[in-house]
Design an enzyme around this catalytic site. Structure first.
Site, short mmCIF file in Angstrom:
data_model
loop_
_atom_site.label_atom_id
_atom_site.label_comp_id
_atom_site.label_asym_id
_atom_site.label_seq_id
_atom_site.Cartn_x
_atom_site.Cartn_y
_atom_site.Cartn_z
N ASP A 1 3.62 -6.42 3.84
CA ASP A 1 3.06 -5.39 4.74
C ASP A 1 3.34 -5.78 6.14
O ASP A 1 2.56 -5.37 6.96
CB ASP A 1 1.79 -5.06 4.26
CG ASP A 1 1.40 -4.01 5.19
OD1 ASP A 1 2.06 -3.20 5.62
OD2 ASP A 1 -0.12 -4.02 5.40
N ASP B 1 -0.04 4.39 0.99
CA ASP B 1 -0.44 5.44 2.16
C ASP B 1 0.24 5.09 3.48
O ASP B 1 0.74 4.05 3.79
CB ASP B 1 -1.91 5.68 2.44
CG ASP B 1 -2.26 4.13 3.10
OD1 ASP B 1 -2.03 3.07 2.46
OD2 ASP B 1 -3.18 4.10 4.06
N HIS C 1 0.59 -1.13 0.04
CA HIS C 1 0.03 0.01 0.08
C HIS C 1 0.87 1.14 0.06
O HIS C 1 1.95 1.36 0.57
CB HIS C 1 -0.87 -0.06 1.17
CG HIS C 1 -0.29 0.07 2.55
ND1 HIS C 1 -0.07 1.26 3.00
CD2 HIS C 1 -0.15 -1.04 3.52
CE1 HIS C 1 0.33 0.71 4.44
NE2 HIS C 1 0.40 -0.54 4.52
N GLU D 1 -4.77 2.03 2.85
CA GLU D 1 -4.89 0.48 3.57
C GLU D 1 -5.07 1.03 5.06
O GLU D 1 -5.58 0.38 6.16
CB GLU D 1 -3.64 -0.28 3.45
CG GLU D 1 -3.39 -1.61 4.15
CD GLU D 1 -2.93 -1.29 5.63
OE1 GLU D 1 -3.07 -2.55 6.47
OE2 GLU D 1 -2.46 -0.59 5.92
N GLU D 2 -4.32 1.98 5.50
CA GLU D 2 -4.44 2.49 6.78
C GLU D 2 -5.42 2.91 7.52
O GLU D 2 -5.64 2.82 8.60
CB GLU D 2 -3.08 3.63 6.97
CG GLU D 2 -1.66 3.16 6.70
CD GLU D 2 -1.11 2.31 7.72
OE1 GLU D 2 -1.66 1.61 8.78
OE2 GLU D 2 0.04 1.73 7.46
N ASP E 1 6.08 1.17 6.55
CA ASP E 1 4.80 0.78 6.38
C ASP E 1 4.04 1.77 5.54
O ASP E 1 3.53 2.70 5.95
CB ASP E 1 4.21 0.61 7.79
CG ASP E 1 2.73 0.29 7.75
OD1 ASP E 1 2.36 -0.45 6.95
OD2 ASP E 1 1.94 0.27 9.00
#
Length: 408
Positions: free
Chosen positions: A198, A80, A78, A175-176, A141
């Site tokens: 991830d 973001d 991801h 995703e976050e 991340d």
């Protein structure tokens, strides 16, 4: 570009997601970054490159094997970063040959990354670490995952002797904030199974995660001048405190680990007239998860018995434990375990005490375990990533592709 050069380039982009905008991607910076990634995969000569209006980028590394029955595998990360802390103007620094001592992130603000507080740092003695300057998160991340996927693809391109089937890659937004898989087109992606890059520390792999729900409780009070309030006022803040105290004291994030679930109060806003509580509910076991939701409803009913009509509840399921979708195809886990062992790592299979895009994708028909990206202390100023961990993650990707072709 090397893996480290890619990563240091990626963290320059401010890609924090925002749960309050109601659009996808939730912030414009994510689209800026994903367009940059699109230019990169085009320059690498990948095929079937698509970028939709919602910020989902997909691309293909074609097969180089004569075998016709090699399944299509995907790798996903991801774009973001978490809303928990600023991801703007990230200033990464490489700590060479970490010596086990405190790392001063920001001398002016007295921000120190210390093994006294983060003893896992001592697992990386002698390694080069990428750290922040203490004023932002780092973004490993999941920009480490993106860098690892692209590095693995680059390696496969330059080593045609490693035979592999068709490989699909995808980079998605949001995703976050739990929406990374919402608009992911599984059919268009066209993989039989995939892996999200991830996870956290080196060697970790997960194919279990929490069942998750959001819970909003609204308590309506009655405001009366405190001088004449006896038998008239209903203070919604006090009622909220009463409800909070009715939940099991030890079933909170700070008192649980492993497979233990919890109730987590993440927000409270209140006046005498109205108070709102925001909870998240988590449990790996589906039956206990459903029981936790019923318990919340039961407590609201008890409050309404004492204060009729005062309290309402909204429960929203967010995602489910992907284990039930992975178990029928456990070979996808076995491939990853073998790939790690071939890289000299002993896999550490553990449950995710959270969620992952892979959980939602698994329920959309794309079995998708989660593999380590190498970072630690995500979502805050003390985030760091050991460079050898990222290198091993890229190696694991290469090995998975090789193993799939060999076993076809």
């Amino acid at each position: 570009m090397t893996l480290v050069e890619r990563f240091l380039d990626f963290v320059k982009y401010d890609t924090q997601s925002d749960d309050n905008t109601g659009v996808t991607p939730s912030t414009p910076g994510q689209m800026v970054f994903v367009k940059h990634l699109k230019e990169m995969v085009e320059a690498m000569g990948l095929e079937e490159i698509t970028l939709d209006d919602n910020g989902y980028l997909m691309a293909t590394l074609p097969a180089n094997t004569d075998k016709a029955d090699v399944p299509v595998v995907g790798f996903i990360a991801h774009v973001d970063t978490a809303p928990d802390m600023s991801g703007k103007d990230v200033k990464p620094r490489i700590v060479k040959n970490y010596d086990g001592k405190d790392v001063i992130l920001n001398e002016e603000q007295h921000i120190v990354l210390s093994p006294a507080e983060f003893p896992e740092m001592l697992n990386y003695l002698g390694q080069d670490l990428i750290v922040t300057d203490g004023t932002t998160l780092l973004g490993a991340d999941d920009k480490a995952g993106i860098a690892e996927i692209l590095t693995a693809v680059d390696y496969l391109q330059s080593h045609p002797e490693i035979k592999h089937g068709k490989i699909r890659i995808a980079f998605n937004p949001d995703e976050e904030i739990g929406k990374g898989a919402h608009k992911f087109d599984v059919e268009q992606f066209g993989a039989q199974f995939a892996y999200t890059m991830d996870g956290g520390e080196i060697g970790e792999m997960e194919f279990e995660n929490f069942n998750a729900a959001g819970c909003k409780i609204t308590i309506n009070g009655r405001n009366v001048h405190p001088g004449t309030a006896k038998n008239k006022m209903v203070n919604s803040i006090r009622v909220a405190n009463q409800l909070i105290s009715m939940l099991p004291r030890w079933e909170t994030p700070e008192h649980t680990e492993g497979y233990e679930g919890f109730y987590h109060l993440v927000g409270i806003e209140g006046t005498v007239e109205q108070t709102t509580l925001h909870y998240i509910i988590r449990d790996h076991d589906r039956a206990r998860f459903e029981s936790r939701k019923r318990e919340m409803q039961h407590l609201v009913e008890k409050i309404n018995t004492e204060f009729p009509g005062s309290t309402s509840i909204e429960l929203t399921d967010q995602y489910y434990n992907m284990r039930e979708k992975i178990e029928p195809v456990m070979f996808v886990v076995e491939y990853a375990e073998q790939a790690m062992r071939d890289s000299g790592l002993e896999p550490r299979v553990q449950p995710i005490r959270g969620g992952t895009d892979g959980a939602q994708l698994s329920f959309k028909g794309l079995p998708c375990p989660n593999i380590f990206a190498g970072g630690l202390n995500f979502h805050g100023r003390y985030e760091f990533v050991p460079i050898p961990s990222m290198e091993k993650a890229a190696e694991v990707i290469v090995n998975i592709c090789r193993i799939i072709e060999e076993k076809a």
